[in-house]
Design a protein around this motif. Structure first.
Motif, short mmCIF file in Angstrom:
data_model
loop_
_atom_site.label_atom_id
_atom_site.label_comp_id
_atom_site.label_asym_id
_atom_site.label_seq_id
_atom_site.Cartn_x
_atom_site.Cartn_y
_atom_site.Cartn_z
N GLU A 1 42.96 47.62 38.64
CA GLU A 1 42.31 47.43 39.83
C GLU A 1 42.54 46.21 40.46
N LEU A 2 42.77 45.12 39.76
CA LEU A 2 42.89 43.77 40.32
C LEU A 2 44.25 43.76 40.88
N GLN B 1 50.31 47.69 37.15
CA GLN B 1 50.79 48.80 37.94
C GLN B 1 50.68 50.11 36.80
N THR C 1 42.54 48.81 32.74
CA THR C 1 42.08 49.57 33.92
C THR C 1 41.74 48.61 35.02
N ARG C 2 41.09 47.37 34.44
CA ARG C 2 40.50 46.68 35.13
C ARG C 2 41.80 45.56 35.72
#
Length: 321
Positions: A108-109, A113, A104-105
């Motif tokens: 976010e970065l 995808q 998930t991190r």
């Protein structure tokens, strides 16, 4: 592929430990490069397994593999197959929640995808200035390992120029990096079978490398594992900094290694138990398994024209003076 060879075990005993030490340094160097000098060792591992899963069908096609060989030619997104977070956690034997949180991190970065069928590392993540620098450094380190093994006589019987191999006009950096990822994941799989998880194995690799990195090539040019008195212990706090993990996390993994006989506490810090390194039940067996994995990578590189490219490049440089 790569012509008829007697395999990595034929005549390998005399240089077994030297090749093992060369590959140890290579693995630690390339894992460090993948971190880019920052972050911990877990995110690069997750990215490696995601990319490898995304390109699994692609990697089985020699024509496609050779077509997308250079830094300027990343495999397009439509050739990438999504992989689920659950499959990533299962393949690495890591807790699902740990993998989900880290993926998930990464999403976010922008490095990963999310799709309805799973996650993908897109071509854009693997085609930017930072990636190009890291991939090129790993490629050059692979080339150095090849010539080290060649100098040690570890390529006996390997056809480095099979007639069906493609010819490259430009450095096949991307192609070689994919083969490195496959080799690294096979090594990590061996650690998981022995230790239960990949992070413990990577910490052990870093420890073993740190214990001997002060020694010159001549000091390590002998058969068998190095004696404790020649190596330099490393403290747990220093080890934590080198792998980019919290000290308490590293201490927990070190306790596991110590419990199973893979390292020992001595005055001044920790020493890896070299006789236990590898996948087998003994040091020599483990090194033989590592040699098998190295041989497999080199045969694949030969079949894909990479070794011939490196030899031709070296010959041209030598002729130029």
């Amino acid at each position: 592929m790569g012509g008829s060879t007697p395999g990595p075990h034929a005549g390998a005993a005399p240089q077994l430990w030297r090749i093992g030490r060369a590959s140890l340094g290579f693995l630690v160097d390339t894992f460090s490069m993948s971190r880019g000098g920052a972050g911990d060792i877990v995110d690069p591992l997750l990215l490696t397994i995601i990319v490898d899963s995304n390109l699994a069908p692609f990697n089985q096609d020699p024509e496609l593999t050779a077509r997308y060989a250079t830094l300027d030619d990343p495999p397009p997104d439509e050739l990438r197959r999504p992989v689920s977070v659950n499959a990533i956690a299962a393949s690495l034997r890591m807790p699902y929640e740990t993998v989900r949180r880290r993926v998930t991190r990464l999403i976010e970065l922008g490095a990963v995808q999310a799709t309805p069928k799973g996650v993908v590392v897109p071509a854009g993540t693997l085609h930017n200035p930072f990636y190009d620098i890291v991939a090129t450094a790993r490629y050059e380190r692979m080339k150095r390992l090849y010539f080290e093994i060649k100098a040690l006589g570890g390529l006996a019987g390997l056809d480095v120029r099979p007639p069906e191999a493609p010819r490259h006009e430009r450095a096949p950096v991307r192609l070689a990096n994919r083969q490195l990822s496959e080799y690294s994941l096979r090594v990590i799989d061996g650690f998981m079978r022995r230790l239960g998880d990949p992070v413990t194995g990577l910490i052990l690799l870093e420890m073993a490398h740190a214990n001997a990195e002060h020694l010159s090539a001549s000091e390590t040019a002998y058969e068998g594992p190095m004696s404790d008195d020649k190596r330099r212990p490393i403290r747990a706090l220093t080890l934590a900094k080198r792998v980019g993990l919290p000290p308490e996390t590293v201490r927990r993994h070190v306790a596991k290694l110590e419990q199973h006989g893979f390292c020992r506490k001595v005055e001044g810090g920790l020493l890896a138990a070299l006789e236990q390194l590898g996948q087998g039940g003994s040091g020599e067996h483990g090194l033989m398994n590592n040699l098998t994995n190295l041989h497999r990578m080199l045969v694949r590189l030969a079949a894909l024209g990479v070794l011939a490219f490196w030899d031709d490049e070296a010959a041209t440089a030598c002729a130029a003076g």
